[in-house]
Design a protein around this motif. Structure first.
Motif, mmCIF file in Angstrom:
data_model
loop_
_atom_site.group_PDB
_atom_site.id
_atom_site.type_symbol
_atom_site.label_atom_id
_atom_site.label_comp_id
_atom_site.label_asym_id
_atom_site.label_seq_id
_atom_site.Cartn_x
_atom_site.Cartn_y
_atom_site.Cartn_z
ATOM 1 N N PRO A 109 28.350 55.877 -4.843
ATOM 2 C CA PRO A 109 28.237 54.481 -4.391
ATOM 3 C C PRO A 109 27.134 53.751 -5.139
ATOM 4 O O PRO A 109 26.073 54.318 -5.407
ATOM 5 C CB PRO A 109 27.910 54.606 -2.905
ATOM 6 N N SER A 110 27.384 52.507 -5.469
ATOM 7 C CA SER A 110 26.408 51.738 -6.239
ATOM 8 C C SER A 110 25.253 51.232 -5.386
ATOM 9 O O SER A 110 24.185 50.940 -5.909
ATOM 10 C CB SER A 110 27.096 50.541 -6.906
ATOM 11 N N ASP A 111 25.472 51.105 -4.064
ATOM 12 C CA ASP A 111 24.417 50.557 -3.213
ATOM 13 C C ASP A 111 24.679 50.938 -1.761
ATOM 14 O O ASP A 111 25.697 51.548 -1.420
ATOM 15 C CB ASP A 111 24.322 49.036 -3.371
ATOM 16 N N ALA A 112 23.717 50.559 -0.903
ATOM 17 C CA ALA A 112 23.799 50.909 0.512
ATOM 18 C C ALA A 112 24.963 50.208 1.199
ATOM 19 O O ALA A 112 25.570 50.759 2.129
ATOM 20 C CB ALA A 112 22.487 50.556 1.211
ATOM 21 N N LEU A 113 25.294 48.986 0.768
ATOM 22 C CA LEU A 113 26.402 48.275 1.383
ATOM 23 C C LEU A 113 27.720 49.010 1.139
ATOM 24 O O LEU A 113 28.555 49.144 2.037
ATOM 25 C CB LEU A 113 26.487 46.844 0.841
ATOM 26 N N THR A 114 27.899 49.515 -0.076
ATOM 27 C CA THR A 114 29.104 50.288 -0.372
ATOM 28 C C THR A 114 29.187 51.513 0.531
ATOM 29 O O THR A 114 30.242 51.801 1.122
ATOM 30 C CB THR A 114 29.107 50.725 -1.850
ATOM 31 N N ALA A 115 28.085 52.240 0.665
ATOM 32 C CA ALA A 115 28.072 53.427 1.519
ATOM 33 C C ALA A 115 28.352 53.055 2.975
ATOM 34 O O ALA A 115 29.058 53.782 3.689
ATOM 35 C CB ALA A 115 26.734 54.148 1.398
ATOM 36 N N GLY A 116 27.816 51.905 3.413
ATOM 37 C CA GLY A 116 28.052 51.470 4.785
ATOM 38 C C GLY A 116 29.501 51.116 5.042
ATOM 39 O O GLY A 116 30.062 51.454 6.100
ATOM 40 N N LEU A 117 30.114 50.423 4.106
ATOM 41 C CA LEU A 117 31.527 50.074 4.263
ATOM 42 C C LEU A 117 32.409 51.318 4.230
ATOM 43 O O LEU A 117 33.397 51.411 4.964
ATOM 44 C CB LEU A 117 31.946 49.085 3.174
ATOM 45 N N GLU A 118 32.058 52.292 3.382
ATOM 46 C CA GLU A 118 32.800 53.553 3.376
ATOM 47 C C GLU A 118 32.720 54.229 4.748
ATOM 48 O O GLU A 118 33.725 54.734 5.265
ATOM 49 C CB GLU A 118 32.252 54.488 2.308
ATOM 50 N N GLY A 119 31.517 54.253 5.328
ATOM 51 C CA GLY A 119 31.365 54.866 6.643
ATOM 52 C C GLY A 119 32.175 54.140 7.707
ATOM 53 O O GLY A 119 32.757 54.765 8.596
ATOM 54 N N LEU A 120 32.214 52.825 7.616
ATOM 55 C CA LEU A 120 32.982 52.029 8.575
ATOM 56 C C LEU A 120 34.466 52.349 8.476
ATOM 57 O O LEU A 120 35.154 52.542 9.485
ATOM 58 C CB LEU A 120 32.735 50.547 8.312
ATOM 59 N N LEU A 121 34.988 52.431 7.259
ATOM 60 C CA LEU A 121 36.399 52.746 7.071
ATOM 61 C C LEU A 121 36.701 54.194 7.448
ATOM 62 O O LEU A 121 37.784 54.498 7.966
ATOM 63 C CB LEU A 121 36.800 52.487 5.619
ATOM 64 N N ARG A 122 35.770 55.082 7.181
ATOM 65 C CA ARG A 122 35.994 56.503 7.473
ATOM 66 C C ARG A 122 36.064 56.753 8.978
ATOM 67 O O ARG A 122 36.888 57.539 9.445
ATOM 68 C CB ARG A 122 34.879 57.331 6.852
#
Length: 257
Positions: free
Chosen positions: A119-132
């Motif tokens: 992930p390029s940044d924390a927002l990307t990681a957060g959105l991944e967690g939300l979708l997961r």
């Protein structure tokens, strides 16, 4: 009688037959490009096997052929047969979610991307967690669009805070130089508006983070109450209504031709 399954990859089906001819035919269809499958996550029990593959053959299947395949195999130990379910996804966390919903331990659904990207940044990681995790079953996947290193997934968001823009587009773009990928999202009032944004390659990539949600002390106290509905883990972006575009296929210029 169903024929034994013989495949390149180890599905742990030695000694097992498809439960019926239809299961065998469907399994042949799902795995017919397995020479292009790269395992990203694998978990086995005596009864179940869970896989998340990157399907390199998806590039030849058109813009709506997702590149990730989630596969769940269930073995009948007494009968010596198996059944399975499979689902294709444009984003890794959606494939992970599908496996987790079918009993795969979340820690076993962790993937290593075939290109080693992160992930390029924390927002990307957060959105991944939300979708997961898909809290409350809020996201219903409606459509996938893929072009080269770009992927769009159109969802319908059932969360009350997304009522003005319930059609959410999650957009992933890879950076092959930095070995990173970025995920962003945008909300639209209609599915047509969302698909219009996806189709218009002149519209900018949504690089900005969602605006922070300002919560008063009173709201925070209510939010801590067990009766209160959960707030969005990631605040929704403003609803976007793109300018009208011609109906048709995604125009070349942003991603795979």
């Amino acid at each position: 009688m169903p024929e034994p399954v013989s495949r390149l990859l180890d599905y742990r089906l030695d000694g097992y037959l498809p439960a019926d001819d239809l299961v065998g035919d469907d399994f042949d269809f799902v795995t017919m490009t397995e020479e292009e499958f790269t395992p990203l996550a694998v978990h086995h029990t005596d009864r179940d096997s869970y896989f998340l593959f990157h399907n390199g053959a998806a590039v030849w299947g058109g813009s709506e052929t997702p590149p990730y395949v989630a596969l769940h195999i269930t073995r009948d130990l007494a009968e010596g047969t198996f059944r399975f379910g499979a689902s294709a996804h444009s984003l890794v966390p959606l494939g992970q979610r599908w496996l987790i919903e079918r009993g795969c331990p979340p820690e076993s659904a962790v993937v290593v991307r075939p290109d080693g990207s992160r992930p390029s940044d924390a927002l990307t990681a957060g959105l991944e967690g939300l979708l997961r995790t898909n809290p409350g079953g809020r996201y219903e996947v409606l459509r996938h669009v893929n072009h080269s290193w770009d992927s769009w997934t159109l969802t319908r968001d059932a969360h009350p805070e997304a009522a003005e823009g319930p059609y959410r587009v999650f957009f992933e773009r890879a950076d092959n130089i930095l070995d990173t990928y970025t995920i962003r999202e945008r909300g639209f009032p209609t599915a047509e508006a969302a698909m219009g944004w996806i189709a218009d390659t002149t519209l900018p990539f949504p690089t900005t983070a969602p605006a922070p949600v300002v919560v008063s002390r009173a709201e925070a106290a209510v939010a801590r109450s067990p009766r209160a509905p959960a707030r969005l883990a990631v605040a929704p972006n403003p609803v976007t209504t793109p300018r009208p575009t011609a109906t048709g296929a995604v125009r070349p210029g942003r991603g795979r031709s």
